[in-house]
Design an enzyme around this catalytic site. Structure first.
Site, short mmCIF file in Angstrom:
data_model
loop_
_atom_site.label_atom_id
_atom_site.label_comp_id
_atom_site.label_asym_id
_atom_site.label_seq_id
_atom_site.Cartn_x
_atom_site.Cartn_y
_atom_site.Cartn_z
CE LYS A 5 16.55 26.80 -21.02
NZ LYS A 5 16.80 27.30 -19.64
CB SER B 231 19.73 25.16 -18.51
OG SER B 231 18.63 25.97 -18.14
CB SER C 55 19.20 28.58 -16.28
OG SER C 55 19.59 27.36 -15.70
#
Length: 467
Positions: free
Chosen positions: A73, A153, A177
C-alpha cells in the site's frame, strides 16, 4: 504461468526451475499494463518500481518468499517508491529508507514491484470521501463490476490481488481498511494484533489502532505473508490444522443485506457439518457514543502521530496536520476536487492527546475489551458477516456503508486480530465472512479461517471484469 497460482505453488515453481523471479516480475508488470493501466482500467497500482526486474535477478530462491512479486500500500515507505498516502503533499518528499516491514519482506525474498492506490490519507480526511480515490492515484475500480467500489482504505491491494495482478499484497487497517476491501473484492485479508507487525515507516493515523497486514487469495497464502511480516512462527502450519474449534456465531454481526445474510446462514450450515462446535453468542450493538468516542480518539491521535511522522519525512517542510490542510487549500483544484477535509478540521479543533482524549480512549477501550473478552470466554473465535456487496462509487457523495455489520469496531478499538474469507457471491459481487480472535491469537484465527474456507469450498474467486 497462471496468474491465479497460489504463493506456495509459485514458490515451488521457482525452486524447481519451472519459472524464475524475473519471469514472474515481467508477467506481473505486463498484467499491470494490460489490466490495470489499460484494458479494464482497474487503476489499483499507484506506482511501479523501476528496479522490479533487476531486483528479481538478485533474490535467493531458497528464501521463504523466493522472489515472488508483491505490492504494498502506498502509505508504506519503500526506497524507490512514492509512499504518498495518495496525497500530493508528499510527492516531492522522497522516501529515505525502507519501512521495517519492507526490510523484513526483502530479507525474506519478496520482490516489491510497486505500491497500490488507496483512499487518500487512509480515509481520515472527509465524511464524504470516496473509498479508493486519491489525488495521486485517481479512483480504483472493483474487478467484478467496474463502477462499484473497491472498498478502502487498502483499495488497490484488495483489488490487485483479486484481479490476479499479484498473489500477495500488504494493506493497512485502523478500522476496516483491510477487511472492507478484502470483502468487497473477494479475497482474504488479516488485520493482526496491533503491534505484532512494525509500523515504523508507515504513515500513521493511530498508534492505538493501526496495523499492516496481508491480503491474498487463500488463507494459507495470507498466513505465509503474515509469518514474514510479524515473525510469528507456524502460521502456515496453523492453516493446515484440523484441531476442532469452538466457533461463536454472532447474529448481531449480520449486515442487514438479505443476500449477504443468507450467505452467512448457509456458511453456518456448512460449518455445522464439520467437527467444529458452534455456539450462538449474543452481543449488543454499540451505542452511538462508542462510535463517536472512537472517531474522536482517532482524530486526537492523528494530530500528534502524523506530525511526528511528517517532521522526519519532509525535512521540516510540512510538519503538521495544519500544514497539510493549508497545502490542500492551496491545491484545491486537485486535492479538494471531489470532497473536503472536514475531518482534518475537526482534528485540529480537538487537538492532540490530552485529558479529553484519555477519558474517551479509556471508555472506548473498556467497552471493546469487555465486549470481546466476554464473547470469547467460551469459544476460540467469533464469526459474522462483514460488509454488504460493493456499492457504486459516487465521487463526492461518500460511501454507502448502510448495510454493513459492526464486526470491525470492537477488534479495531481493542487491537485484537480480525480476518475475512470470501463467503460467496450476491448481486454479482463477493461478500466476506469475518473472524475475530483474542489478542495475539493469530494461530487460532488462521486455523478458523482455513477451516471455514475449506467448509465453504469456494476455491479462489475469479472476478468477472464487467465493465
Amino acid at each position: 504461468m497462471s496468474s491465479y497460482l497460489s504463493a506456495h505453488e509459485t514458490i515451488a515453481a521457482i525452486r524447481s526451475g519451472k519459472t524464475t523471479a524475473a519471469e514472474l516480475a515481467t508477467e506481473a508488470l505486463e498484467r499491470i499494463q494490460s489490466i490495470d493501466q489499460s484494458g479494464y482500467e482497474l487503476n489499483s497500482v499507484l506506482a511501479v518500481s523501476k528496479n522490479a526486474l533487476s531486483d528479481a535477478l538478485n533474490i535467493d530462491k531458497n528464501l521463504p518468499l523466493a522472489g515472488i512479486p508483491i505490492l504494498i500500500k502506498d502509505n508504506i515507505e519503500a526506497l524507490g517508491l512514492p509512499a504518498t498516502a495518495g496525497s500530493l503533499a508528499l510527492t516531492n518528499h522522497p522516501v529515505k529508507k525502507d519501512a521495517e516491514l519492507v526490510s523484513r519482506l526483502r530479507a525474506a525474498g519478496a520482490n516489491i514491484i510497486g505500491t497500490t492506490n488507496l483512499s487518500e490519507w487512509a480515509n481520515i480526511r472527509s465524511t464524504t470521501s470516496t473509498s479508493g480515490w486519491s489525488a495521486v492515484g485517481g479512483l480504483t475500480a472493483n474487478p467484478w463490476i467496474h463502477k462499484h467500489s473497491a472498498g478502502g482504505s487498502s483499495s488497490g491491494s484488495g483489488s490487485a490481488v483479486a484481479a490476479g495482478l499479484v498473489t500477495l499484497a500488504v494493506g493497512t487497517e485502523t478500522d476496516g481498511s483491510i477487511i472492507c476491501p478484502a470483502s468487497l473484492n473477494g479475497c482474504v485479508g488479516i488485520k493482526p494484533t496491533v503491534g505484532s507487525v512494525s509500523r515504523v515507516g508507515v504513515i500513521p493515523i493511530s498508534d492505538a489502532q493501526d496495523s499492516p497486514g496481508p491480503m491474498a487469495r487463500s488463507v494459507a497464502d495470507a498466513a505465509l505473508l503474515l509469518e514474514v511480516l510479524s515473525g510469528i512462527p507456524d502460521l502456515v502450519a496453523a492453516a493446515n490444522s484440523t484441531e476442532p474449534l469452538r466457533i461463536g456465531i454472532v447474529k448481531s454481526w449480520l449486515s442487514g443485506d438479505a443476500g449477504t445474510d443468507q450467505l452467512f446462514e448457509a456458511a453456518v450450515q456448512a460449518l455445522s457439518k464439520t467437527n467444529a462446535t458452534l455456539v450462538e453468542v449474543k452481543l449488543s450493538a454499540p451505542a452511538e457514543s462508542i462510535s463517536n468516542d472512537e472517531y474522536e480518539c482517532l482524530l486526537h491521535e492523528l494530530v500528534d502521530d502524523l506530525a511526528a511522522y511528517l517532521t522526519v519525512r519532509t525535512d521540516n517542510e510540512i510538519v503538521s496536520l495544519s500544514e497539510v490542510v493549508k497545502f490542500n487549500l492551496a491545491n484545491a483544484e486537485t486535492e479538494l476536487k471531489h470532497f473536503g477535509q472536514e475531518l482534518f478540521d475537526a482534528a485540529l479543533e480537538l487537538g492532540g492527546r490530552a485529558r479529553a482524549y484519555n477519558r474517551k480512549r479509556s471508555r472506548n477501550l473498556q467497552w471493546a475489551t469487555e465486549t470481546l473478552d466476554k464473547a470469547l470466554a467460551d469459544v476460540d473465535v467469533l464469526i459474522g458477516a462483514s460488509y454488504s456487496p460493493a456499492w457504486e462509487s459516487t465521487l463526492g457523495k461518500g460511501d454507502d456503508y448502510g448495510k454493513n455489520s459492526w464486526i470491525t469496531m470492537a477488534p479495531a478499538i481493542a487491537g485484537y486480530p480480525i480476518g475475512t474469507v470470501p463467503m460467496g457471491i450476491t448481486e454479482g459481487l463477493p461478500v466476506g465472512l469475518g473472524v475475530v480472535a483474542r489478542a495475539n491469537g493469530e494461530a487460532k484465527l488462521v486455523t478458523a479461517m482455513a477451516q471455514i474456507e475449506s467448509a465453504l469450498g469456494l476455491g479462489v474467486l475469479k472476478p468477472t471484469f464487467t465493465k
